[in-house]
Write an enzyme that holds these catalytic residues in place. Structure first.
Site, mmCIF file in Angstrom:
data_model
loop_
_atom_site.group_PDB
_atom_site.id
_atom_site.type_symbol
_atom_site.label_atom_id
_atom_site.label_comp_id
_atom_site.label_asym_id
_atom_site.label_seq_id
_atom_site.Cartn_x
_atom_site.Cartn_y
_atom_site.Cartn_z
ATOM 1 N N ASP A 185 -16.805 -17.488 6.766
ATOM 2 C CA ASP A 185 -17.149 -18.806 7.295
ATOM 3 C C ASP A 185 -17.947 -19.663 6.329
ATOM 4 O O ASP A 185 -18.132 -20.858 6.574
ATOM 5 C CB ASP A 185 -17.963 -18.654 8.592
ATOM 6 N N HIS A 229 -22.893 -10.103 7.945
ATOM 7 C CA HIS A 229 -21.758 -9.724 8.788
ATOM 8 C C HIS A 229 -22.055 -8.369 9.411
ATOM 9 O O HIS A 229 -22.691 -7.527 8.793
ATOM 10 C CB HIS A 229 -20.476 -9.629 7.938
HETATM 11 N N1 ACO Z 1 -29.990 -15.224 7.093
HETATM 12 C C1 ACO Z 1 -31.193 -14.605 7.010
HETATM 13 N N2 ACO Z 1 -31.433 -13.340 7.430
HETATM 14 C C2 ACO Z 1 -30.404 -12.674 7.982
HETATM 15 C C3 ACO Z 1 -29.112 -13.243 8.082
HETATM 16 C C4 ACO Z 1 -28.931 -14.555 7.625
HETATM 17 N N3 ACO Z 1 -27.732 -15.136 7.713
HETATM 18 N N4 ACO Z 1 -28.284 -12.347 8.671
HETATM 19 C C5 ACO Z 1 -29.023 -11.250 8.913
HETATM 20 N N5 ACO Z 1 -30.301 -11.443 8.492
HETATM 21 C C6 ACO Z 1 -31.386 -10.464 8.544
HETATM 22 C C7 ACO Z 1 -31.922 -10.339 9.963
HETATM 23 O O1 ACO Z 1 -33.033 -11.198 10.174
HETATM 24 C C8 ACO Z 1 -32.320 -8.879 10.011
HETATM 25 O O2 ACO Z 1 -33.565 -8.731 9.364
HETATM 26 P P1 ACO Z 1 -34.607 -7.591 9.871
HETATM 27 O O3 ACO Z 1 -33.915 -6.278 9.612
HETATM 28 O O4 ACO Z 1 -35.792 -7.806 8.997
HETATM 29 O O5 ACO Z 1 -34.848 -7.838 11.312
HETATM 30 C C9 ACO Z 1 -31.273 -8.184 9.137
HETATM 31 O O6 ACO Z 1 -30.820 -9.181 8.226
HETATM 32 C C10 ACO Z 1 -30.102 -7.625 9.934
HETATM 33 O O7 ACO Z 1 -29.596 -8.669 10.764
HETATM 34 P P2 ACO Z 1 -28.854 -8.410 12.161
HETATM 35 O O8 ACO Z 1 -28.780 -9.699 12.908
HETATM 36 O O9 ACO Z 1 -29.502 -7.251 12.861
HETATM 37 O O10 ACO Z 1 -27.424 -7.939 11.667
HETATM 38 P P3 ACO Z 1 -26.099 -7.941 12.504
HETATM 39 O O11 ACO Z 1 -25.163 -7.059 11.806
HETATM 40 O O12 ACO Z 1 -26.361 -7.652 13.942
HETATM 41 O O13 ACO Z 1 -25.650 -9.484 12.453
HETATM 42 C C11 ACO Z 1 -24.645 -11.507 11.885
HETATM 43 C C12 ACO Z 1 -24.634 -9.976 11.713
HETATM 44 C C13 ACO Z 1 -24.739 -11.885 13.385
HETATM 45 C C14 ACO Z 1 -23.316 -12.075 11.358
HETATM 46 C C15 ACO Z 1 -25.842 -12.095 11.109
HETATM 47 O O14 ACO Z 1 -25.766 -11.724 9.748
HETATM 48 C C16 ACO Z 1 -25.935 -13.626 11.237
HETATM 49 O O15 ACO Z 1 -26.527 -14.106 12.222
HETATM 50 N N6 ACO Z 1 -25.346 -14.379 10.274
HETATM 51 C C17 ACO Z 1 -25.315 -15.832 10.350
HETATM 52 C C18 ACO Z 1 -24.207 -16.260 11.286
HETATM 53 C C19 ACO Z 1 -22.818 -16.073 10.707
HETATM 54 O O16 ACO Z 1 -22.548 -16.432 9.571
HETATM 55 N N7 ACO Z 1 -21.899 -15.540 11.525
HETATM 56 C C20 ACO Z 1 -20.508 -15.351 11.115
HETATM 57 C C21 ACO Z 1 -20.090 -13.935 11.105
HETATM 58 S S1 ACO Z 1 -18.434 -13.760 10.471
HETATM 59 C C22 ACO Z 1 -17.384 -14.031 11.776
HETATM 60 O O17 ACO Z 1 -17.727 -13.928 12.923
HETATM 61 C C23 ACO Z 1 -15.969 -14.423 11.475
#
Ligand code: ACO
Length: 429
Positions: free
Chosen positions: A363, A306
């Site tokens: 979610d 998140h």
């Molecule tokens: N699975 C595996 N790796 C992940 C995940 C995941 N679900 N989420 C983040 N990471 C990793 C990324 O690859 C990144 O790694 P790196 O630093 O080596 O490049 C690191 O964790 C940080 O990830 P970001 O995408 O930069 O974090 P951000 O805060 O921008 O993204 C997000 C948050 C978009 C929710 C992300 O965690 C994600 O894509 N999750 C899956 C989708 C999801 O569940 N969305 C619902 C959000 S809740 C809502 O909207 C109500």
């Protein structure tokens, strides 16, 4: 205001900016005079470091996994309150007395019907329209039907519009569902609770008596509470930005619905459920965890991670408990729940997820519950919109009442061509 200030050096000149303190959370540097004093803007795509407004509604501490509405922890509200009471709280700032809650609930129930002509409006959509497309259209169209509550300078009209939006959203959402499945629209039944009425309008048919299942009603009401507000997220900021120009509340909420529709916002629970179904059995989990960790594989664990929470999303805890209640009540034994539980445990013990602070978000479990109740995946975001309407409306009201409110107008870092002369067609290469 505090006595603290922040110093900034620009082109060898020093500037002092006031630092503002909230009741909770980090201090903020007040840069409203930055451009006037320094001739510079700040650059912050995605607004990751920008507070766009003052708000007394919702507080999130992502590091600690805290979510408070008007100071009350979400776990307590989900366990002890009701969606109507939380709606009152968000709108008015305090928990209601019994009379206040009864009056509020009565008022909302008296606005549940839609103008009859709106039924013909639905028939203009294709049968296979996504229900969120219908939601955007119908909610925007409310401003064409309820002219007597679009003057935003009149507090009474704002109140009526707010009540109408909260009250009519279940009717609009249920009709969007009925339209796609080709069943007759169901009129609201004001003898039922807000949530019971929604379930009846969605799953009932005129030919049969519909009994609201108390455990499902309770679970659904709790899901609505969990989605009621979430600070300045993308759709709420969209509502505020649309409202900052003086647009009417129905148009503003339609804008919020459009923003929520995106898969990065409201659409993730559908993706999480699809992922759990694809994993299928617990023995496949290690393979998917390895894929999620592989930088060369675009796969991510959906429902994990998140932008704000770097700890367990407090809403996910409640969701997990609710899955059990719904499954027990409906005597469902869907293997996706077992897959979800084991996936969560394995990921939470994996160094990759620990180091990156990736925890289940709201979610992760919500799709499992909604599917067990009988909603198709296309309705998941609609339910989110229904519940979030109260948050949007409360935030919109707060913004309109804020004397410091201005039209939202971000600036930019221009990277296009510098000024050049127009070239006649014949002279172009
Ligand atoms: N699975 C595996 N790796 C992940 C995940 C995941 N679900 N989420 C983040 N990471 C990793 C990324 O690859 C990144 O790694 P790196 O630093 O080596 O490049 C690191 O964790 C940080 O990830 P970001 O995408 O930069 O974090 P951000 O805060 O921008 O993204 C997000 C948050 C978009 C929710 C992300 O965690 C994600 O894509 N999750 C899956 C989708 C999801 O569940 N969305 C619902 C959000 S809740 C809502 O909207 C109500």
């Amino acid at each position: 205001m505090s006595n603290k200030s922040a110093k900034l050096e620009v082109a060898d000149k020093n500037f002092d900016f006031p630092v503002l303190e909230g009741t909770l959370g980090p201090d903020v540097i007040d840069i409203r005079k930055l451009y006037g004093q320094t001739g510079r803007f700040t650059y912050d795509p995605g607004f990751t470091s920008t507070a766009a407004c003052e708000s007394a509604l919702t507080y999130i501490d992502g590091e600690e996994g805290v979510l408070l509405h008007r100071g009350y922890p979400i776990g307590q509200l989900a366990e002890k309150s009701s969606f109507m009471e939380v709606s009152y709280l968000l709108l008015n700032g305090e928990l209601p007395s019994k009379t206040e809650l009864d009056d509020f609930t009565y008022t909302i129930s008296r606005h549940t019907m839609l103008h009859e002509q709106l039924a013909t409006f639905y028939r203009g959509f294709r049968r296979d329209a996504h229900p969120m497309a219908v939601m955007c259209g119908v909610v925007g169209a409310l401003s064409a039907f309820y002219h007597d509550s679009t003057d935003i300078t009149d507090p009474e009209q704002r109140k009526i519009a707010s009540h109408r939006l909260i009250a009519k959203m279940p009717t609009i959402a249920a009709m969007a569902y009925k339209y796609t499945v080709g069943q007759p629209f169901m009129y609201p039944d004001n003898n039922l609770s807000y949530t019971g009425n929604f379930l009846k309008m969605t799953f009932g048919v005129p030919a049969e008596q519909y009994e609201v299942h108390p455990a499902i009603e309770k679970a659904m009401d709790r899901i609505f509470i969990l989605h009621a507000d979430h600070e300045q997220n993308a759709s709420t900021s969209t509502v505020r930005l649309a409202g900052s120009s003086g647009a009417n509340p129905f148009a503003c909420i339609a804008a919020g619905i459009a923003c929520l529709w995106g898969p990065a916002h409201g659409g993730a629970n559908e993706a999480a459920l699809n992922m759990l179904r694809e994993i299928g059995t617990p023995d496949q989990i290690p393979h998917y965890i390895e894929r999620a960790k592989d930088k060369n594989d675009p796969f991510r664990l959906m429902g994990f991670g998140h932008r704000v929470y770097k700890n367990y999303d407090p809403r996910a805890t409640v969701m997990q408990e609710t899955v059990r209640e719904v499954f027990d009540a409906l005597k469902v034994n869907d293997p996706v729940f077992e897959v979800a539980l084991q996936l969560e445990e394995m990921a939470l013990n994996d160094p990759y997820f620990i180091e990156k602070k990736l925890f289940p978000n709201v979610d992760f479990y919500s799709g499992v519950i909604l599917s067990a109740i009988g909603f198709p995946t296309t309705m998941f975001t609609v339910l989110f919109a229904l519940a979030r309407t109260v948050g949007w409306v409360a935030q919109w009201n707060e913004m309109i009442s804020d004397p410091e409110q201005k039209i939202g107008r971000p600036r930019q870092l221009y990277t296009g061509p510098t000024e050049r002369n127009y070239v006649p067609m014949a002279d172009r290469k």
